[in-house]
Scaffold this active site. Structure first.
Site, mmCIF file in Angstrom:
data_model
loop_
_atom_site.group_PDB
_atom_site.id
_atom_site.type_symbol
_atom_site.label_atom_id
_atom_site.label_comp_id
_atom_site.label_asym_id
_atom_site.label_seq_id
_atom_site.Cartn_x
_atom_site.Cartn_y
_atom_site.Cartn_z
ATOM 1 C CB CYS A 73 -0.897 0.033 1.227
ATOM 2 S SG CYS A 73 -2.172 -1.221 1.249
ATOM 3 C CD GLU A 84 -2.308 3.944 3.104
ATOM 4 O OE1 GLU A 84 -1.828 3.319 2.144
ATOM 5 O OE2 GLU A 84 -3.515 3.926 3.379
#
Ligand code: THU
Length: 181
Positions: free
Chosen positions: A64, A66
């Site tokens: 991801c 993040e």
């Protein structure tokens, strides 16, 4: 890596962070989901690390946005974070971080502010602690534990003694194992 200077106040600092997360989204490698995500992680010294989602033909290996940003920051020696902005192309919804990313952020502090944004740069703000209540944090590893002899189960029991141990605690092992309590 970008620098943000807070001399003009926090609002401008956060707006820049949000814009950087949208720029990061342009670097996405998401040919499978066609779902672009960007992130911009603000360190306490003003340094910003961006990230995008990086997918793989072996789908489960996807990283991801993040976590890309966090891994970049840690590997460059930055571990103190104040905020992260997340962006996607969802027109009418604020992008929310997945559970795995919430846990990875919690490793570095439940105080971290998460700015979940929309393409029009509007946002919804919550802390990591609010997004992941009762989360498992590093301090829990050092809390008081029951005595365990290395290689053995709690109270020094061997595997064959576990049913006895459970029984001594008022539970029938067979019932427990079959799920009928
Ligand atoms: N994705 C992120 O990058 N961050 C999140 O918090 C949610 C999901 C990515 C992973 C995958 O590449 C795509 O979005 C669809 O799940």
């Amino acid at each position: 890596m970008d620098e943000i200077h807070s001399k003009n106040g926090k609002t401008q600092e956060i707006q820049k962070l949000i814009k950087l997360s949208h720029v990061a989204k342009d670097r996405t490698h998401s040919p499978y989901s066609q779902f672009r995500v960007g992130a911009a992680l603000l360190c306490s010294d003003g340094t910003v690390f961006t990230g995008c989602n990086v997918e793989n033909a072996s789908y489960g290996l996807t990283i991801c946005a993040e976590r890309t940003a966090v891994v970049k920051a840690v590997s460059e020696g930055h571990r103190d974070y104040t905020a992260i902005a997340i962006s996607s192309d969802l027109k009418n919804n604020f992008i929310v971080p997945c559970g795995a990313c919430r846990q990875v952020l919690a490793e570095f502090g439940t105080h971290i502010e998460v700015y979940m944004t929309r393409p029009d740069l509007t946002y919804h703000k919550m802390t990591v602690g609010e997004l992941l209540p009762l989360c498992f944090t590093p301090d829990q590893l050092t809390r008081e534990k029951i005595a365990v002899v290395s290689g053995q189960n709690p109270e020094g029991s061997t595997v064959s003694e576990i049913p006895k141990l459970i029984k001594s605690n008022g539970l029938e092992a067979e019932e427990l194992l079959s799920g009928e309590q």
